[in-house]
Structure formats: structure tokens, C-alpha cells
Design a protein around this motif. Structure first.
Motif: not given
Ligand code: ATP
Ligand code: MG
Length: 325
Positions: A69-70, A236, A255, A257-260, A266-267, A307
Motif C-alpha cells: 500500500a502506498g 526489499g 512498500g 515502490a512507486p519509483d519502479i 520489482a523483485n 535491485d
């Protein structure tokens, strides 16, 4: 057959959840998956990030897998933990092969009390410039987390159980916690040691390899488990469990991870290891071990996600794990 609620949530939650489901579908066990909606996109549409139907899904399932969740995390994950009646937060911190870690020998698990302490939410305005907070410790909640922690230690053949506290200062509240710890340890016939929270923070940095299962009050567990995450290479990769009496919710520590998000890179390790914890919780011990081994082997031998310095997509990594299974 067990029913598993899957709630991907926001950001990379949408990408790592399918990875966990692929893995659960690849093992020797049958589940019914029911997907629940939650997150910012739901909030935009319905005015709430966690509709009642999703709460109900989590309540009725045998266990829930949650993605991420953001910004609205507090309105999503806190109520969901409540729906499953979570009293224990279980967070393993383990250095993984092929992953840069400050302390590669670390392999420990926090069992954190999740209902009381300073997070009981009892704050007051005395005046505009003076605020107070009440710290609640009950015999019942203490017994519950300590019994759960000792049971967890026994089931995992832990070599050492550590009970963290600050009873030299918080004599009544942590005094009670330690009193109950002594009773429960005697009932389990297990040796344990007590550690002052501040000293424990130092020892965890200096000699993390000496610890195994650490049972903590709420706030201390929150802080120290992040410290341990730092020792093994960040948030992560780490899974977690929120355990209730007859329900539980499993989620990656990271979380949204809005940047990726949205790139498919994503891992999914933390999510898949959360699924492994779910398997163990439901009694599929062998399958849980298989999943964990498949993930560890993949981390060691590749392919790796970005990552960890590789160029594998979420899907490619997941496929490699599934192939090993
Ligand atoms: P949120 O507010 O949802 O917590 P955040 O910006 O704090 O979002 P996190 O998800 O907490 O982001 O992640 C922190 C950093 O770690 C980000 O740079 C993110 O890209 C990276 N990260 C987190 N999880 C993963 C993952 N599963 N795979 C790759 N990178 C990750
Ligand atoms: Mg974050």
C-alpha cells in the motif's frame, strides 16, 4: 482445501502478487484464491481504499496475502491486520546468498507484540503545549505474545530466545512483561535471556549472529526489526506475518515502490517468502521449505532482478523459482 485472499494493493503489489500465486500454484497443495481490491485506484473510484467486501474476504479466508500500500497504507493495512485479529508480527531477518549484507551471518526472527504498548493509541492533549501518551501492558496480551514467541522458537528449533524489555525504567509495564516471560519460559521448559532494548540495539549491530528468536514489546520491535533489516541488506527482500488466533495476513516488508512500479522489474522475493510463511502457518511445512529453498537457490545462482544487479524481470525471476520447484 484452504481459501487464500489475495489483495495486491498499490504499485509493485500488483506485480509481485502474481509471482506469489504462480509459486503457490506450482507446489503440491491446492488452494482457492479469492482476489480483493484495495488501494489508491479503489479510493479514486469508490471513496474508500478498503471496501467492506475486501475486509470480508480477509475475514472469511483461511489466510490473506497482501501486496503493498502506498500513501493510504494506514487506512488499508492497519484495518486489515485488525480483520485477521493480528496480535503478533513476525519478521525474519536473514542475510540471503548473493545479496550484499552489512552482516552476512544474520539469521534471526522478531516476534513483536502488535496490540498494546505505546501503540495502544491512548494520547491526550493536556494543554496546547503538553501532550501525554499512555503505555498499556496487560498480563493477557503479554502472555499471548510470549507463548506465541516460545512456541515459534520451539517449532523452529531456535537455539536462543531473547526477551527484549526496558523494565529497569518502565518498572510496572515492562516489569509485568518480564514477570510473564519468566512464567511462560518455565512452562515451556526453555532457556531464554532478557535483554535491555538499548543494549540489544548495540549487540544486534555488533554480533547479530548470536541471536535467534527475539520477542519484543510493540515499539521496540518496530524499531529493532528495521535495524535488523538494515543488517541484511534493506527492506526489499524481507517477508512478514501478522498472526491472529485463527487467521493471519502475510506481506512483504517493503512498500509500493512507486519509483519502479509498472515496469515489471520489482523483485518478488519478499512476496514469495511471505507466501512461504503462509504455507508454514497453514501446516504445509514441507512445501514452505521447498519454496524457501527455491528462492534462495535462485538468488544465489540467478537470474537476478535489477535491485540485485541483474536484468531479470519479475516474471523471469518467478519462472526460475517455479522451474526449481
Ligand atoms: P511506500 O510509500 O509505498 O512505502 P516507498 O517510496 O517508501 O513507497 P518502498 O516500497 O518502501 O518505497 O521501497 C523503498 C525503495 O526500495 C524504493 O527505491 C524501491 O524501489 C525499492 N524497493 C522496494 N521493494 C522493492 C522490490 N520488491 N524490488 C525492487 N526494489 C524495491
Ligand atoms: Mg516505504
Amino acid at each position: 482445501m484452504h481459501t487464500i485472499a489475495t489483495i495486491p494493493g498499490d504499485g509493485i503489489g500488483q506485480e509481485v502478487m502474481p509471482a506469489a500465486i504462480d509459486v503457490l500454484e506450482a507446489i503440491d497443495a491446492e488452494f482457492e484464491f479469492v482476489e480483493g481490491e484495495a488501494g489508491e485506484h479503489v479510493n479514486d473510484r469508490e471513496g474508500t481504499p478498503l471496501p467492506e467486501r475486501t475486509r470480508e474476504l480477509a475475514r472469511d479466508a483461511d489466510a490473506t496475502l497482501f501486496g503493498a500500500a502506498g500513501d493510504l497504507a494506514a487506512d488499508i493495512i492497519l484495518p486489515l491486520r485488525g480483520e485477521v485479529g493480528s496480535f503478533a508480527n513476525v519478521r525474519p531477518a536473514r542475510a540471503y546468498p548473493g545479496v550484499d549484507a552489512v552482516a552476512p551471518e544474520t539469521d534471526l526472527t522478531f516476534v513483536r507484540e502488535n496490540t498494546q504498548g505505546v501503540y495502544a493509541g491512548i494520547e491526550a492533549d493536556v494543554t496546547a503545549d503538553t501532550k501525554t501518551l499512555t503505555r498499556v501492558v496487560t498480563r493477557e496480551a503479554s502472555r499471548k505474545i510470549l507463548e506465541y514467541g516460545f512456541e515459534y522458537a520451539r517449532e523452529h528449533d531456535a537455539e536462543r530466545v531473547t526477551v527484549a524489555h526496558k523494565a529497569n525504567v518502565m518498572r510496572k509495564t515492562d516489569g509485568l512483561f518480564v514477570e510473564v516471560a519468566e512464567e511462560v519460559a518455565a512452562e515451556y521448559g526453555m532457556a531464554y535471556d532478557e535483554a535491555l532494548i538499548d543494549a540489544l540495539a548495540m549487540h544486534l549491530v555488533a554480533r547479530p549472529e548470536e541471536y535467534d528468536v527475539i520477542i519484543t514489546p510493540n515499539l521496540a520491535g518496530d524499531v529493532l526489526s528495521d535495524l535488523a533489516a538494515g543488517l541484511v541488506g534493506g527492506l526489499g527482500l524481507l517477508p512478514s506475518a501478522n498472526v491472529g488466533d485463527d487467521n493471519a495476513l502475510f506481506e512483504p516488508v517493503h512498500g509500493s515502490a512507486p519509483d519502479i512500479a509498472g515496469q515489471g522489474i520489482a523483485n518478488p522475493t519478499a512476496m514469495i517468502l511471505s507466501a512461504s510463511m503462509l504455507l508454514e502457518h497453514l501446516g504445509y511445512d514441507e512445501q514452505a521449505d521447498d519454496v524457501e529453498s527455491a528462492v534462495l537457490d535462485t538468488l544465489e545462482e540467478g537470474p537476478r532482478t535489477a535491485d540485485l544487479g541483474g536484468d531479470a524481470s519479475t516474471e523471469a525471476f518467478t519462472e526460475a523459482v517455479v522451474d526449481r520447484l
